[in-house]
Design a protein around this motif. Structure first.
Motif, mmCIF file in Angstrom:
data_model
loop_
_atom_site.group_PDB
_atom_site.id
_atom_site.type_symbol
_atom_site.label_atom_id
_atom_site.label_comp_id
_atom_site.label_asym_id
_atom_site.label_seq_id
_atom_site.Cartn_x
_atom_site.Cartn_y
_atom_site.Cartn_z
ATOM 1 N N ARG A 1 0.611 -1.341 -0.105
ATOM 2 C CA ARG A 1 0.184 -0.005 0.210
ATOM 3 C C ARG A 1 0.691 1.280 0.200
ATOM 4 N N LEU A 2 1.719 0.981 1.099
ATOM 5 C CA LEU A 2 2.461 2.830 0.779
ATOM 6 C C LEU A 2 3.884 2.462 -0.760
ATOM 7 N N MET A 3 3.957 1.306 -1.293
ATOM 8 C CA MET A 3 4.551 1.742 -2.414
ATOM 9 C C MET A 3 3.424 1.648 -3.483
ATOM 10 N N LEU A 4 2.686 1.511 -3.305
ATOM 11 C CA LEU A 4 1.994 2.152 -4.323
ATOM 12 C C LEU A 4 1.022 3.911 -4.347
ATOM 13 N N VAL A 5 0.740 3.962 -2.997
ATOM 14 C CA VAL A 5 0.703 5.416 -2.201
ATOM 15 C C VAL A 5 2.084 6.589 -2.809
ATOM 16 N N ASP A 6 3.106 5.995 -2.375
ATOM 17 C CA ASP A 6 3.804 6.937 -2.894
ATOM 18 C C ASP A 6 4.127 7.103 -4.235
ATOM 19 N N ALA A 7 4.077 5.622 -5.407
ATOM 20 C CA ALA A 7 4.195 5.977 -6.366
ATOM 21 C C ALA A 7 3.118 7.050 -6.819
ATOM 22 N N LEU A 8 1.737 6.293 -6.951
ATOM 23 C CA LEU A 8 0.555 7.542 -7.893
ATOM 24 C C LEU A 8 1.221 9.270 -6.876
ATOM 25 N N THR A 9 1.143 9.229 -5.265
ATOM 26 C CA THR A 9 2.022 10.473 -5.361
ATOM 27 C C THR A 9 2.244 11.368 -5.863
ATOM 28 N N ASP A 10 3.922 10.509 -6.646
ATOM 29 C CA ASP A 10 5.282 11.305 -7.619
ATOM 30 C C ASP A 10 4.368 11.055 -8.525
ATOM 31 N N ASP A 11 3.530 11.062 -9.189
ATOM 32 C CA ASP A 11 3.517 10.937 -10.005
ATOM 33 C C ASP A 11 2.131 12.177 -10.460
ATOM 34 N N GLY A 12 1.637 12.731 -9.260
ATOM 35 C CA GLY A 12 0.857 13.712 -8.727
ATOM 36 C C GLY A 12 -1.006 13.399 -8.850
ATOM 37 N N TYR A 13 -1.073 12.264 -8.732
ATOM 38 C CA TYR A 13 -1.730 11.428 -7.727
ATOM 39 C C TYR A 13 -2.227 12.149 -6.380
ATOM 40 N N HIS A 14 -4.265 12.321 -6.198
ATOM 41 C CA HIS A 14 -4.186 12.143 -4.539
ATOM 42 C C HIS A 14 -4.465 10.925 -4.222
ATOM 43 N N VAL A 15 -3.948 10.587 -3.459
ATOM 44 C CA VAL A 15 -4.162 8.902 -3.027
ATOM 45 C C VAL A 15 -5.126 8.783 -1.569
ATOM 46 N N VAL A 16 -5.732 8.618 -1.736
ATOM 47 C CA VAL A 16 -6.766 8.127 -0.508
ATOM 48 C C VAL A 16 -6.283 6.540 -0.418
ATOM 49 N N GLN A 17 -6.295 6.442 1.112
ATOM 50 C CA GLN A 17 -5.492 4.813 1.166
ATOM 51 C C GLN A 17 -6.821 3.938 2.299
ATOM 52 N N ALA A 18 -6.658 2.752 2.091
ATOM 53 C CA ALA A 18 -7.364 1.938 3.180
ATOM 54 C C ALA A 18 -7.207 0.686 3.088
ATOM 55 N N GLY A 19 -6.768 -0.500 4.285
ATOM 56 C CA GLY A 19 -6.452 -1.464 4.762
ATOM 57 C C GLY A 19 -7.179 -2.393 4.551
ATOM 58 N N THR A 20 -8.325 -1.654 4.986
ATOM 59 C CA THR A 20 -9.963 -3.163 4.681
ATOM 60 C C THR A 20 -10.948 -1.970 3.799
ATOM 61 N N VAL A 21 -11.379 -2.835 3.442
ATOM 62 C CA VAL A 21 -13.089 -3.067 2.189
ATOM 63 C C VAL A 21 -13.532 -1.936 3.507
ATOM 64 N N LEU A 22 -14.036 -2.285 4.957
ATOM 65 C CA LEU A 22 -14.990 -1.136 5.249
ATOM 66 C C LEU A 22 -14.466 0.528 5.476
ATOM 67 N N GLU A 23 -12.946 0.393 5.365
ATOM 68 C CA GLU A 23 -12.279 1.626 5.436
ATOM 69 C C GLU A 23 -12.677 2.391 4.378
ATOM 70 N N ALA A 24 -11.974 1.378 3.129
ATOM 71 C CA ALA A 24 -12.830 1.593 1.359
ATOM 72 C C ALA A 24 -14.110 2.422 1.291
#
Length: 129
Positions: free
Chosen positions: A16-39
């Motif tokens: 999750r952190l690698m995805l968030v970092d890559a997406l953020t570095d690419d200019g996306y705004h990212v919201v993260q969730a560790g469970t389906v309910l959080e999502a």
């Protein structure tokens, strides 16, 4: 800089952190969730995500496939990428994309660019997750 927003639903914190970092570095705004309910809670706060990347096997009784079905019903314009280390492609809706693990971060970024039309800001990222 992209104004696109991506929801990342992944229970493995390192992935999750690698995805968030890559997406953020690419200019996306990212919201993260560790469970389906959080999502689902994040979707309740913002039903206009441009894209969602979800793992299939998540903690609890709901899977990433369940989450993808919910998102499709409440936000049909959201691009959905379903990722798994096992082949679940027969359970993936034709409107979603299946991404087998391991995958490269560059492959995710390229897929989002092709689906969302967002400008590429990334270089080659060889790490697989």
């Amino acid at each position: 800089m992209s104004s696109r927003t991506v929801l990342v639903a992944e229970d493995d914190i390192l992935i999750r952190l690698m995805l968030v970092d890559a997406l953020t570095d690419d200019g996306y705004h990212v919201v993260q969730a560790g469970t389906v309910l959080e999502a689902i809670a994040a979707i309740g706060r913002n039903p206009t995500f441009d894209a969602m990347i979800t793992d299939v096997d998540m903690p609890g009784s709901l899977t990433g496939l369940d989450l993808a079905a919910v998102v499709s019903s409440v936000a049909p314009r959201t691009e959905i990428i379903v990722a798994s280390g096992r082949d679940v492609s027969e359970h993936v809706s034709p409107s979603w994309r299946f991404m087998p693990k391991p995958y490269s971060l560059d492959r995710i970024l390229t897929l989002l660019e092709s689906r969302l039309g967002a400008p590429a800001q990334h270089g080659i990222v060889a790490r697989a997750i």
